[in-house]
Design a protein around this motif. Sequence first.
Motif, mmCIF file in Angstrom:
data_model
loop_
_atom_site.group_PDB
_atom_site.id
_atom_site.type_symbol
_atom_site.label_atom_id
_atom_site.label_comp_id
_atom_site.label_asym_id
_atom_site.label_seq_id
_atom_site.Cartn_x
_atom_site.Cartn_y
_atom_site.Cartn_z
ATOM 1 N N VAL A 95 0.550 3.952 -6.002
ATOM 2 C CA VAL A 95 0.318 2.635 -6.611
ATOM 3 C C VAL A 95 -0.435 1.786 -5.581
ATOM 4 C CG1 VAL A 95 1.375 0.747 -7.914
ATOM 5 C CG2 VAL A 95 2.495 2.957 -7.819
ATOM 6 N N LYS A 96 -1.639 2.213 -5.250
ATOM 7 C CA LYS A 96 -2.420 1.532 -4.216
ATOM 8 C C LYS A 96 -2.843 0.139 -4.692
ATOM 9 C CE LYS A 96 -4.646 5.356 -1.736
ATOM 10 N NZ LYS A 96 -4.164 5.149 -0.417
ATOM 11 N N GLU A 97 -2.643 -0.830 -3.851
ATOM 12 C CA GLU A 97 -3.002 -2.196 -4.215
ATOM 13 C C GLU A 97 -4.495 -2.322 -4.511
ATOM 14 O OE1 GLU A 97 -3.266 -6.136 -5.078
ATOM 15 O OE2 GLU A 97 -1.538 -4.783 -5.110
ATOM 16 N N ALA A 98 -5.332 -1.654 -3.719
ATOM 17 C CA ALA A 98 -6.777 -1.755 -3.939
ATOM 18 C C ALA A 98 -7.152 -1.190 -5.307
ATOM 19 C CB ALA A 98 -7.530 -1.024 -2.840
ATOM 20 N N SER A 99 -6.544 -0.074 -5.695
ATOM 21 C CA SER A 99 -6.839 0.532 -6.999
ATOM 22 C C SER A 99 -6.350 -0.347 -8.139
ATOM 23 C CB SER A 99 -6.184 1.914 -7.097
ATOM 24 O OG SER A 99 -6.709 2.795 -6.130
ATOM 25 N N ILE A 100 -5.119 -0.852 -7.986
ATOM 26 C CA ILE A 100 -4.564 -1.725 -9.019
ATOM 27 C C ILE A 100 -5.426 -2.974 -9.194
ATOM 28 C CG2 ILE A 100 -2.628 -3.239 -9.582
ATOM 29 C CD1 ILE A 100 -1.846 -0.438 -10.107
ATOM 30 N N ALA A 101 -5.823 -3.582 -8.087
ATOM 31 C CA ALA A 101 -6.622 -4.815 -8.151
ATOM 32 C C ALA A 101 -7.969 -4.558 -8.819
ATOM 33 C CB ALA A 101 -6.811 -5.384 -6.748
ATOM 34 N N ARG A 102 -8.616 -3.444 -8.460
ATOM 35 C CA ARG A 102 -9.928 -3.126 -9.057
ATOM 36 C C ARG A 102 -9.801 -2.884 -10.555
ATOM 37 N NH1 ARG A 102 -12.452 1.328 -10.689
ATOM 38 N NH2 ARG A 102 -10.836 2.734 -9.907
ATOM 39 N N LEU A 103 -8.803 -2.098 -10.943
ATOM 40 C CA LEU A 103 -8.628 -1.801 -12.368
ATOM 41 C C LEU A 103 -8.195 -3.042 -13.146
ATOM 42 C CD1 LEU A 103 -6.895 1.698 -12.091
ATOM 43 C CD2 LEU A 103 -9.192 1.244 -12.971
ATOM 44 N N ALA A 104 -7.383 -3.887 -12.518
ATOM 45 C CA ALA A 104 -6.945 -5.111 -13.200
ATOM 46 C C ALA A 104 -8.124 -6.027 -13.480
ATOM 47 C CB ALA A 104 -5.892 -5.830 -12.362
ATOM 48 N N THR A 105 -9.046 -6.128 -12.541
ATOM 49 C CA THR A 105 -10.239 -6.957 -12.742
ATOM 50 C C THR A 105 -11.067 -6.428 -13.908
ATOM 51 O OG1 THR A 105 -10.323 -7.581 -10.407
ATOM 52 C CG2 THR A 105 -12.364 -7.793 -11.668
ATOM 53 N N GLU A 106 -11.261 -5.117 -13.942
ATOM 54 C CA GLU A 106 -12.003 -4.527 -15.059
ATOM 55 C C GLU A 106 -11.224 -4.664 -16.359
ATOM 56 O OE1 GLU A 106 -15.101 -2.393 -17.081
ATOM 57 O OE2 GLU A 106 -14.926 -3.725 -15.347
ATOM 58 N N GLY A 107 -9.896 -4.526 -16.287
ATOM 59 C CA GLY A 107 -9.069 -4.692 -17.478
ATOM 60 C C GLY A 107 -9.179 -6.086 -18.063
#
Length: 414
Positions: A95-107
């Motif tokens: 649950v990498k913060e960088a991955s979550i943040a990037r996907l959340a922005t696109e979401g």
Amino acid sequence: MSRVPGFNSRLAVVLSLLLTLLLPGSARAADAGFTAFVASLWPEAREAGVPRATFEAVTAGLEPDYKLPDLLLPGRPPTGAPSQAEFVQVPADYVKEASIARLATEGQRLLKLHRATLAAIEQRFGVPATVVLAIWGRETDFGRYRLPYDAVRVLATQAYVGRRKEQYRTEFIMALKIIGEGHVARKDMRSSWAGATGLTQFLPSEFYNHGVDFDGDGRIDIWGSIPDALASAAQQLANKGWQRGLRWAYEVRAPANVDCSQGVPEITKPIGEWLRAGFVPVRGQTLSAAERAEPASLLQPEGSYGPAFLTTKNYFVIKQYNFSDLYVLFVGHLADRILDPQPFATPWAATTQLRSKDVEAMQQQLTKLGLYADKIDGKAGMQTRAALGAYQKSAGLKLDCWPSDAVLRSLAGR
């Protein structure tokens, strides 16, 4: 220039025989067996409604892929499933913060772009738009990740020499049916190594159980139609028991004396009872009377370290989509982050994960002691962590429900 009648066909046969003779004996036998196996499936395919022309076209020249994981090949050691990240990484790595943040922005961008479609899906199936977006993001990076395998070849190989032959036999035939009905072109049916296909990764049987033609064009297209793919994901969750209006989980701070061995699905209590036992919702969140009455289970992905959660029925519905606690955490947290930028309130601890073979050795020892009755698979899931906690209590060790070298040594000494 005149041609001798039948010369080309005879030459092709001779060349084919020469090529076969040049192959290693085991490969020749295996591939011949594979071809015969695929041909033998025609009666079942016909019974399922697969047109003969589709069967012939799709299986013509089909070859097995013996490089796939999870195969039982004659004369070779069993090939295990690949080391899935959700089972061998510590939570902070998955649950990498960088991955979550990037996907959340696109979401967030996609939530606005497809607002009308997502609102209609939520209205019809009761599944929040953010949850289906999060599944799409996790499965194929919102469609930007191209699945690497030929689905038909994967399914046929797994049906022939996989560990779950009967399941994949059905999946292979369902894939032929999907192609025969024109839902997707053969070349576009890409998949994972396990045969899951489409923007939100369905097995062919799941396509028939949960697929939706949401854009109304007369076919279910989970490969190219965003409305169809997201509605199908929502219907799968709804069909598996999604409860409208219920959160997937609540992050809480656990009391210092928490018994982490209680973190199994079989132990459920009303959320209010967990709160009375000292669990506190993070960031001062106030729960309604209806929320406090909901049954929930305790989840501590890092044992007594890192964040803790009270998981509702909807948590376990997502888990039926992918049987991994870390997968559900990723999807649930990403869904939350599309609406709220805050990360988990409690940071992940700097724990290390043992190798799968060491966790497997633990499971074997715990089974002998009567503390564990689940699969011996080298994966430190809920049941394994709870069994470790039970052992730690009986052996007078520190109670943290986490697989460590110290617990491994103690078990080995038994």
